[in-house]
Write an enzyme that holds these catalytic residues in place. Structure first.
Site, PDB file in Angstrom:
ATOM      1  N   GLU A 217       9.354  10.156   6.773  1.00 56.53           N
ATOM      2  CA  GLU A 217       8.215   9.290   7.064  1.00 56.53           C
ATOM      3  C   GLU A 217       7.901   8.428   5.855  1.00 56.53           C
ATOM      4  O   GLU A 217       8.597   8.465   4.833  1.00 56.53           O
ATOM      5  CB  GLU A 217       6.996  10.125   7.450  1.00 56.53           C
ATOM      6  CG  GLU A 217       6.496  11.058   6.359  1.00 56.53           C
ATOM      7  CD  GLU A 217       5.384  11.986   6.825  1.00 56.53           C
ATOM      8  OE1 GLU A 217       5.209  12.151   8.046  1.00 56.53           O
ATOM      9  OE2 GLU A 217       4.694  12.563   5.957  1.00 56.53           O
TER      10      GLU A 217
ATOM     11  N   ASP B 248      -0.960   8.082   0.179  1.00 60.85           N
ATOM     12  CA  ASP B 248      -0.185   7.019   0.823  1.00 60.85           C
ATOM     13  C   ASP B 248      -0.515   5.637   0.273  1.00 60.85           C
ATOM     14  O   ASP B 248      -0.760   4.694   1.034  1.00 60.85           O
ATOM     15  CB  ASP B 248      -0.416   7.022   2.335  1.00 60.85           C
ATOM     16  CG  ASP B 248      -0.311   8.396   2.959  1.00 60.85           C
ATOM     17  OD1 ASP B 248       0.493   9.192   2.480  1.00 60.85           O
ATOM     18  OD2 ASP B 248      -1.050   8.668   3.935  1.00 60.85           O
TER      19      ASP B 248
END
Length: 516
Positions: A209, A42
């Site tokens: 997401e 991420d």
């Protein structure tokens, strides 16, 4: 005593990326590279002044949210952490998905963490300088199903909004992406939340997401991830949607996913957009197919362009970064110089050990837990040798110290010395067991070594003279370590000390030599 594994070039401790060879002047330089090798999921990137800043998920390893700087998007230096020692009082775990936002000379870090005893929340910390120190302002939103992956974006009127995902897949529900305005202090939400879109296309599977937004040519573009992020069965990919107004309506690209797996990289997703010299890039993560979950999700830079219909396009719709060839550049050789551990060392969240560096040695205070006190380094490949030399003569009775491959504090394989013995410890699902033990004659120092192939097969050996290696016998020649990595993290190599808290183990060095 030195560790005589094999010759290796001296390595700078902060060498976390490699520079490509200089191309001929007529060739357009490629920026598609592995820039954060190892377990850095991420990733986020932003430019502040003339410097690029990056961070990534920490999950259950401290220190929390590494801070990197770069001048060219390729070579990165680790310079600190958002939460280097003390965690926010309200948060206990799941430190995921940091995202920068810079405004009026102040740096904000929006991030995910789990409230102690409660749900996942999006929170914010801020600092006068991107290097910190950061002040935590606590959670902004925590829905019943959980709220994750916060990203701050101004709308068409300049009002700043938080965009986040409702974590419905955690309870078998859909996963809408929400937006809600932030107050002027950027520390609370005001007004009503607006749903932007959800997982309603087949390739997205159970979720969308990891939103990252950019404004370009009159549109807001949201790069987002869909499907399963992590582990052996992952099928993550990246899509894009656009809208003239931040609150919608949003149009998903009919050619999604725009970034998907190939034979080299698996499950590319959850990245942030940046620019340099008029070129556009996504810093995102992916698993290298050869090492996959054993190393974890690595930070990759992938360039994209805009097509005639104003949609982003990646070459071959997949990451073009080559695997790192010069693995020796990622070897680790720490002789514990200076007066403290380097910034690359980690420890399990909430279990920061007492460690001191002095006179070229690491003094690690023992802990009575199943594995003991842990300080660890990320692995970069799934095949390597690791070793450490332990000051055995100064190891107190009933204290054990050694070298371990650690998935988390509940799953590890270790070679340990103490009480006149060398042992292999197997820790699985929190249960610690001694598999093998041999007695050794008294000696001043002992060198412990582990070898791993493909993240799965482990062998252990020791030496009392630094040259002659004695293998610890196992029934099948090697031990199976496929159980080690958690679903969302790669394996670390650790120094450990187990015993009464008043006792300490003394380590002279730490080496990892990477192999193909």
């Amino acid at each position: 005593m030195s560790i005589e594994l094999e010759s290796a070039a001296h390595l700078a401790p902060h060498a976390l990326a490699f520079s490509p060879e200089i191309a001929p002047a007529v060739t357009r330089r490629s920026y598609d590279h592995v820039v954060l090798p190892g377990d850095f999921p991420d990733p986020t990137v932003t430019k502040i002044g003339d410097t690029y800043w990056a961070s990534a998920t920490s999950a259950e390893w401290g220190a929390v949210f590494p801070l990197f700087t770069s001048q060219n998007l390729i070579d990165w230096e680790l310079v600190g952490h958002v939460f280097p020692n003390k965690l926010p009082d309200w948060a206990g775990s799941n430190f995921w998905a940091p995202e920068f936002h810079c405004e009026n000379g102040r740096t904000y870090m929006y991030y995910t963490a789990r409230k102690k005893g409660g749900m996942l929340c999006v929170a914010v910390a801020s600092a006068d300088h991107p290097a910190g120190p950061y002040t935590d302002h606590g959670p902004l939103v925590g829905q019943e199903a959980g709220s994750i992956d916060g990203f701050a974006m101004p709308d068409e009127n300049g009002d700043l909004y938080l965009i986040w995902k409702e974590d419905g897949n955690s309870c078998y529900q859909d996963t809408p992406i929400w937006a809600q305005r932030l107050n002027d202090e950027r520390t609370a939400l005001i007004g009503e939340a607006t749903e932007l879109f959800g997982n309603d296309v087949t390739w997205e599977g159970p979720l969308v997401e990891g939103s990252a937004l950019v404004h370009h040519n009159g549109y807001f573009y949201m790069f987002y991830a869909g499907n399963s992020c992590c582990g052996k069965g992952c099928n993550y990919a990246t899509g894009v949607a656009r809208s003239r107004a931040l609150l919608g309506p949003w149009e998903k690209y009919d050619q999604n996913p725009i970034l998907d797996r190939n034979t080299t990289w698996k499950c590319p997703g959850h990245g942030t957009v940046t620019q340099m010299d008029g070129r556009w890039f996504l810093l995102h993560h992916a698993y290298l197919a050869d090492s996959h979950e054993f190393v974890g999700r690595q930070g990759i830079l992938s360039e994209f362009t805009w097509n005639a219909d104003n949609w982003p396009e990646f070459e071959r719709r997949s990451p073009q970064a080559a695997p790192i060839r010069d693995l020796a550049r990622l070897n680790i050789a720490d002789e514990f110089g200076g007066d403290r551990l380097g910034l690359e060392w980690q420890w399990p969240i909430g279990q920061q050990p007492v460690a001191a560096v002095r006179n070229g040695q690491l003094h690690l205070q023992a802990d009575g837990s199943r594995l003991g006190a842990v300080v660890a380094r990320r692995s970069h490949v799934a095949t390597y040798k690791a070793a450490t030399t332990l000051d055995l003569a100064k190891l107190p009775a009933d204290t054990y110290a050694g070298l371990a491959a650690v998935g988390d504090p509940y799953n590890a394989l270790a070679i340990m010395a103490g009480n006149g013995k060398v042992q292999i410890w197997h820790v699985k699902s929190g249960k610690q067991q001694s598999l093998v033990q041999v007695f050794v004659d008294p000696c001043d120092t002992i060198t412990l070594r582990l070898e791993v192939w493909g993240g799965q097969r482990y062998r252990f050996a020791y030496s009392t003279d630094g040259a002659t290696w004695l293998a610890l016998p196992t029934d099948n020649f090697s031990l199976n370590g496929t159980y080690l990595p958690p679903w969302d993290r790669g394996v670390r190599v650790a120094l450990v000390a187990q015993g009464d808290e008043g006792n300490s183990a003394i380590f002279n060095n730490f080496i990892i030599l990477n192999k193909r």
